[in-house]
Design an enzyme around this catalytic site. Structure first.
Site, PDB file in Angstrom:
ATOM      1  N   GLU A  34      -8.558 -10.896  10.651  1.00  0.00           N
ATOM      2  CA  GLU A  34      -9.090  -9.585  10.306  1.00  0.00           C
ATOM      3  C   GLU A  34      -9.747  -9.664   8.931  1.00  0.00           C
ATOM      4  O   GLU A  34      -9.187 -10.238   7.991  1.00  0.00           O
ATOM      5  CB  GLU A  34      -7.960  -8.553  10.275  1.00  0.00           C
ATOM      6  CG  GLU A  34      -8.402  -7.151   9.920  1.00  0.00           C
ATOM      7  CD  GLU A  34      -7.253  -6.157   9.918  1.00  0.00           C
ATOM      8  OE1 GLU A  34      -7.518  -4.955  10.047  1.00  0.00           O
ATOM      9  OE2 GLU A  34      -6.079  -6.592   9.802  1.00  0.00           O
ATOM     10  N   GLU A  36      -3.530  -3.786  19.824  1.00  0.00           N
ATOM     11  CA  GLU A  36      -2.711  -4.059  18.647  1.00  0.00           C
ATOM     12  C   GLU A  36      -1.716  -2.933  18.381  1.00  0.00           C
ATOM     13  O   GLU A  36      -2.039  -1.755  18.523  1.00  0.00           O
ATOM     14  CB  GLU A  36      -3.632  -4.233  17.435  1.00  0.00           C
ATOM     15  CG  GLU A  36      -2.919  -4.493  16.132  1.00  0.00           C
ATOM     16  CD  GLU A  36      -3.886  -4.546  14.965  1.00  0.00           C
ATOM     17  OE1 GLU A  36      -3.410  -4.493  13.808  1.00  0.00           O
ATOM     18  OE2 GLU A  36      -5.108  -4.636  15.188  1.00  0.00           O
ATOM     19  N   TRP A  40       7.453   8.370  15.760  1.00  0.00           N
ATOM     20  CA  TRP A  40       7.223   7.124  16.478  1.00  0.00           C
ATOM     21  C   TRP A  40       8.328   6.140  16.180  1.00  0.00           C
ATOM     22  O   TRP A  40       8.717   5.930  15.041  1.00  0.00           O
ATOM     23  CB  TRP A  40       5.881   6.519  16.052  1.00  0.00           C
ATOM     24  CG  TRP A  40       4.717   7.297  16.542  1.00  0.00           C
ATOM     25  CD1 TRP A  40       4.413   7.583  17.835  1.00  0.00           C
ATOM     26  CD2 TRP A  40       3.698   7.902  15.756  1.00  0.00           C
ATOM     27  NE1 TRP A  40       3.259   8.332  17.909  1.00  0.00           N
ATOM     28  CE2 TRP A  40       2.801   8.528  16.644  1.00  0.00           C
ATOM     29  CE3 TRP A  40       3.456   7.976  14.405  1.00  0.00           C
ATOM     30  CZ2 TRP A  40       1.670   9.218  16.204  1.00  0.00           C
ATOM     31  CZ3 TRP A  40       2.351   8.662  13.959  1.00  0.00           C
ATOM     32  CH2 TRP A  40       1.468   9.286  14.844  1.00  0.00           C
ATOM     33  N   HIS A  59      -1.923   1.640  16.286  1.00  0.00           N
ATOM     34  CA  HIS A  59      -1.211   2.022  15.065  1.00  0.00           C
ATOM     35  C   HIS A  59       0.209   2.522  15.339  1.00  0.00           C
ATOM     36  O   HIS A  59       0.658   3.509  14.755  1.00  0.00           O
ATOM     37  CB  HIS A  59      -2.015   3.082  14.292  1.00  0.00           C
ATOM     38  CG  HIS A  59      -3.273   2.543  13.700  1.00  0.00           C
ATOM     39  ND1 HIS A  59      -4.527   2.947  14.121  1.00  0.00           N
ATOM     40  CD2 HIS A  59      -3.493   1.616  12.743  1.00  0.00           C
ATOM     41  CE1 HIS A  59      -5.451   2.302  13.432  1.00  0.00           C
ATOM     42  NE2 HIS A  59      -4.858   1.479  12.601  1.00  0.00           N
ATOM     43  N   HIS A  77      -3.023 -10.246   9.202  1.00  0.00           N
ATOM     44  CA  HIS A  77      -3.419  -8.892   8.786  1.00  0.00           C
ATOM     45  C   HIS A  77      -4.334  -8.997   7.568  1.00  0.00           C
ATOM     46  O   HIS A  77      -4.000  -9.658   6.584  1.00  0.00           O
ATOM     47  CB  HIS A  77      -2.141  -8.126   8.437  1.00  0.00           C
ATOM     48  CG  HIS A  77      -2.323  -6.672   8.155  1.00  0.00           C
ATOM     49  ND1 HIS A  77      -3.119  -5.844   8.905  1.00  0.00           N
ATOM     50  CD2 HIS A  77      -1.768  -5.891   7.194  1.00  0.00           C
ATOM     51  CE1 HIS A  77      -3.054  -4.619   8.428  1.00  0.00           C
ATOM     52  NE2 HIS A  77      -2.251  -4.613   7.382  1.00  0.00           N
ATOM     53  N   ARG A 113     -13.334  -4.611  16.164  1.00  0.00           N
ATOM     54  CA  ARG A 113     -12.291  -3.634  16.488  1.00  0.00           C
ATOM     55  C   ARG A 113     -12.933  -2.267  16.586  1.00  0.00           C
ATOM     56  O   ARG A 113     -13.682  -1.864  15.687  1.00  0.00           O
ATOM     57  CB  ARG A 113     -11.205  -3.622  15.411  1.00  0.00           C
ATOM     58  CG  ARG A 113      -9.963  -2.844  15.800  1.00  0.00           C
ATOM     59  CD  ARG A 113      -9.016  -2.656  14.636  1.00  0.00           C
ATOM     60  NE  ARG A 113      -9.416  -1.550  13.771  1.00  0.00           N
ATOM     61  CZ  ARG A 113      -8.676  -1.085  12.767  1.00  0.00           C
ATOM     62  NH1 ARG A 113      -7.509  -1.640  12.485  1.00  0.00           N
ATOM     63  NH2 ARG A 113      -9.117  -0.077  12.030  1.00  0.00           N
ATOM     64  N   ASN A 141       0.819  -1.203   0.000  1.00  0.00           N
ATOM     65  CA  ASN A 141       0.000   0.000   0.000  1.00  0.00           C
ATOM     66  C   ASN A 141       0.862   1.266   0.000  1.00  0.00           C
ATOM     67  O   ASN A 141       1.653   1.493   0.915  1.00  0.00           O
ATOM     68  CB  ASN A 141      -0.905  -0.018   1.238  1.00  0.00           C
ATOM     69  CG  ASN A 141      -2.005   1.013   1.179  1.00  0.00           C
ATOM     70  OD1 ASN A 141      -2.107   1.778   0.231  1.00  0.00           O
ATOM     71  ND2 ASN A 141      -2.855   1.029   2.191  1.00  0.00           N
ATOM     72  N   ASP A 198      -6.358  -3.417   1.540  1.00  0.00           N
ATOM     73  CA  ASP A 198      -5.275  -3.381   0.562  1.00  0.00           C
ATOM     74  C   ASP A 198      -4.554  -4.715   0.426  1.00  0.00           C
ATOM     75  O   ASP A 198      -3.595  -4.818  -0.335  1.00  0.00           O
ATOM     76  CB  ASP A 198      -4.277  -2.270   0.897  1.00  0.00           C
ATOM     77  CG  ASP A 198      -3.753  -2.353   2.310  1.00  0.00           C
ATOM     78  OD1 ASP A 198      -2.669  -2.907   2.502  1.00  0.00           O
ATOM     79  OD2 ASP A 198      -4.431  -1.855   3.230  1.00  0.00           O
ATOM     80  N   GLU A 211       2.141  -6.583  11.823  1.00  0.00           N
ATOM     81  CA  GLU A 211       1.669  -6.421  10.451  1.00  0.00           C
ATOM     82  C   GLU A 211       2.702  -5.750   9.559  1.00  0.00           C
ATOM     83  O   GLU A 211       2.641  -5.895   8.331  1.00  0.00           O
ATOM     84  CB  GLU A 211       0.349  -5.656  10.407  1.00  0.00           C
ATOM     85  CG  GLU A 211       0.419  -4.213  10.827  1.00  0.00           C
ATOM     86  CD  GLU A 211      -0.951  -3.560  10.855  1.00  0.00           C
ATOM     87  OE1 GLU A 211      -1.106  -2.497  10.230  1.00  0.00           O
ATOM     88  OE2 GLU A 211      -1.866  -4.107  11.500  1.00  0.00           O
ATOM     89  N   TYR A 254      -6.272   8.362  11.872  1.00  0.00           N
ATOM     90  CA  TYR A 254      -6.123   7.176  11.025  1.00  0.00           C
ATOM     91  C   TYR A 254      -6.924   6.011  11.605  1.00  0.00           C
ATOM     92  O   TYR A 254      -6.914   5.762  12.797  1.00  0.00           O
ATOM     93  CB  TYR A 254      -4.646   6.798  10.933  1.00  0.00           C
ATOM     94  CG  TYR A 254      -4.357   5.624  10.036  1.00  0.00           C
ATOM     95  CD1 TYR A 254      -4.657   5.687   8.671  1.00  0.00           C
ATOM     96  CD2 TYR A 254      -3.795   4.459  10.526  1.00  0.00           C
ATOM     97  CE1 TYR A 254      -4.393   4.639   7.840  1.00  0.00           C
ATOM     98  CE2 TYR A 254      -3.519   3.386   9.693  1.00  0.00           C
ATOM     99  CZ  TYR A 254      -3.819   3.477   8.349  1.00  0.00           C
ATOM    100  OH  TYR A 254      -3.561   2.413   7.521  1.00  0.00           O
ATOM    101  N   ASP A 258      -6.634  -0.882  17.969  1.00  0.00           N
ATOM    102  CA  ASP A 258      -5.354  -0.725  17.282  1.00  0.00           C
ATOM    103  C   ASP A 258      -4.780   0.653  17.595  1.00  0.00           C
ATOM    104  O   ASP A 258      -5.411   1.672  17.301  1.00  0.00           O
ATOM    105  CB  ASP A 258      -5.574  -0.879  15.775  1.00  0.00           C
ATOM    106  CG  ASP A 258      -4.277  -0.982  14.995  1.00  0.00           C
ATOM    107  OD1 ASP A 258      -3.204  -0.705  15.553  1.00  0.00           O
ATOM    108  OD2 ASP A 258      -4.345  -1.345  13.799  1.00  0.00           O
ATOM    109  N   HIS A 268     -14.331  -4.143  11.513  1.00  0.00           N
ATOM    110  CA  HIS A 268     -13.937  -2.806  11.935  1.00  0.00           C
ATOM    111  C   HIS A 268     -15.170  -1.949  12.227  1.00  0.00           C
ATOM    112  O   HIS A 268     -16.041  -1.798  11.373  1.00  0.00           O
ATOM    113  CB  HIS A 268     -13.109  -2.112  10.863  1.00  0.00           C
ATOM    114  CG  HIS A 268     -11.787  -2.758  10.608  1.00  0.00           C
ATOM    115  ND1 HIS A 268     -10.893  -2.265   9.684  1.00  0.00           N
ATOM    116  CD2 HIS A 268     -11.200  -3.841  11.164  1.00  0.00           C
ATOM    117  CE1 HIS A 268      -9.814  -3.024   9.678  1.00  0.00           C
ATOM    118  NE2 HIS A 268      -9.984  -3.987  10.558  1.00  0.00           N
ATOM    119  N   ARG A 279       0.815 -10.989  13.624  1.00  0.00           N
ATOM    120  CA  ARG A 279      -0.126 -10.286  12.755  1.00  0.00           C
ATOM    121  C   ARG A 279       0.297 -10.194  11.285  1.00  0.00           C
ATOM    122  O   ARG A 279      -0.317  -9.488  10.506  1.00  0.00           O
ATOM    123  CB  ARG A 279      -0.309  -8.863  13.298  1.00  0.00           C
ATOM    124  CG  ARG A 279      -1.048  -8.778  14.613  1.00  0.00           C
ATOM    125  CD  ARG A 279      -2.546  -8.817  14.395  1.00  0.00           C
ATOM    126  NE  ARG A 279      -3.003  -7.636  13.698  1.00  0.00           N
ATOM    127  CZ  ARG A 279      -3.780  -7.654  12.611  1.00  0.00           C
ATOM    128  NH1 ARG A 279      -4.176  -8.783  12.079  1.00  0.00           N
ATOM    129  NH2 ARG A 279      -4.165  -6.524  12.050  1.00  0.00           N
TER     130      ARG A 279
END
Length: 404
Positions: free
Chosen positions: A341, A238, A404, A214, A314, A147, A37, A318, A264, A159, A212, A122, A285
């Protein structure tokens, strides 16, 4: 049997996908997903220019040998572009082998270990009331686990919280430059426990709830969030902290009993080594598409199983139906399956990639078609060319890109 052709197809039926089609001299074909992606063309070029020419003349049944040939022969190992390209080859060869045997792939992986594959869906909303409506919609679709993600007070965009259509599928927006989203970690940490409190009050204690982060927290922030969520018994937290810093999970694990899922963005088993052997996580994941294919992902699950760690492949939008189908076959076969998922795809994507797998009452089954059970409509794929699209970039409120 020999490989006589390897063709790369890039198509965008609502979002971009990269597919490898391998053909043998006996007329058998196999498909592999190589979608990365936001960097799709990098993998397409790697496949077309550096991998496909190496496949001609090879025996498609020699899957392990071909995997090692592509992984070790390039000298430059690992990385998302390389591993997505190898994944496409590996999955396509498994597709061919299973078709030659006249069996669905899961039968070649040892047969079914369960009748069907449990999923989670989701649910998201700009605020808590909108989230609660989204949870109701996922439950109406039969999902046994959900989730939950919401907007954060004071932030314009977050996000994982996006517009959805009437069926709950995300409304996607292709863009030529990354969308810039703002971020405030303290606001997020204050807000999320109240989200869990509201969802538990509405839907009770039995519904498995996932969340999640992220990768957006430092180790001590992740530990704090995990501890704050303990009263609500989440199914998992997650990607609580950047996954490449494996040692960070030692601190998180010391401070919370909230189950942890991660991986992931991992590409090889080495990325998991500390996390698995020290039992710092509960779910792995990685996706077939980004981990080098069916061959290494099965090995990862076997290693994880030694430490009572479960699979949780995961499965965002995408990952194409080709990658999703391969995952479902693995899910059905492995003994330490946890959850899958599943976001589904648009109707147009499903027309381009006709698949045998089914989603019923919140569970998936790969079907009984020989191979992985996906066929590519190349004419329809060609009618939907690549469109530039990128994942968002986050900035703190002072304007700096988050580190991060």
């Amino acid at each position: 049997m020999k490989i006589v052709d390897a063709k790369v197809v890039v198509t965008s039926p609502g979002r971009n996908f990269v597919t490898l089609k391998v053909t043998t001299d006996e007329g058998l074909t196999g498909l592999g997903d190589a979608t990365l992606n936001g960097r799709e063309l990098a993998v397409a070029g790697y496949l077309a220019d550096h991998v496909a020419p190496l496949l001609t003349g090879l025996d498609p049944h020699r899957i392990e040998d071909t995997w090692q040939y592509l992984y070790r022969g390039a000298y430059w190992r690992r990385g998302p572009v390389t591993m997505a390209a190898i994944a496409a080859v590996d999955t396509a060869l498994w597709d061919i082998k299973a078709k030659a045997a006249g069996l669905p792939l899961y039968q070649l992986l040892g047969g079914a270990s369960r009748e069907r594959v449990r999923t989670y869906g989701h649910a998201n909303g700009r605020d808590i009331p909108e989230l609660l409506d989204s949870v109701r919609a996922r439950l109406a679709q039969g999902y046994p686990a959900v989730r939950i993600q919401t907007g954060i007070p004071g932030l314009k965009a977050v996000y994982g919280v996006h517009s959805t259509d009437g069926e709950g599928a995300p409304v996607l927006h292709q863009q030529a430059r990354p969308l810039v989203e703002d971020w405030d970690t303290d606001a997020y940490l204050r807000h999320i426990p109240s989200v869990f409190e509201a969802v538990r009050a509405e839907f009770g204690d039995e519904l498995p709830l996932l969340h999640d982060a992220h990768h957006r927290l430092t180790p001590i922030q992740a530990a704090r969030l995990g501890k704050d969520l303990e009263p609500y018994r989440p199914f998992w937290l997650e990607d609580c902290t950047p996954a490449e810093n494996q040692e960070a999970l030692r601190l998180v694990r010391r401070h919370t009993t909230t189950p942890l899922a991660i991986g992931e963005v991992f590409n090889t088993v080495q990325d998991y080594q500390t996390l698995i052997t020290e039992q710092l996580i509960d779910y792995v994941r990685s996706a077939v598409t980004h981990f080098g294919g069916v061959t290494p992902l099965r090995k990862l699950f076997d290693l994880a199983g030694l430490y009572q760690i479960k699979s949780a492949v995961h499965g965002p939008e995408d990952i194409s139906p080709v990658g999703m189908a391969a995952a479902i076959h693995l899910d059905l076969a492995v003994h330490n399956f946890g959850i899958q998922e599943y976001s589904g795809h648009s109707a147009l994507t499903d027309e381009v990639f006709r698949h045998a797998y089914t989603f019923t009452d919140g569970h998936l089954h790969p079907g009984e078609a020989a191979g992985i059970g996906v066929e590519l409509d190349e004419e329809l794929a060609a009618a939907h060319p690549y469109e530039a699209a990128y994942l968002p970039v986050n900035r703190l409120q002072d304007g700096t890109v988050h580190d991060w």
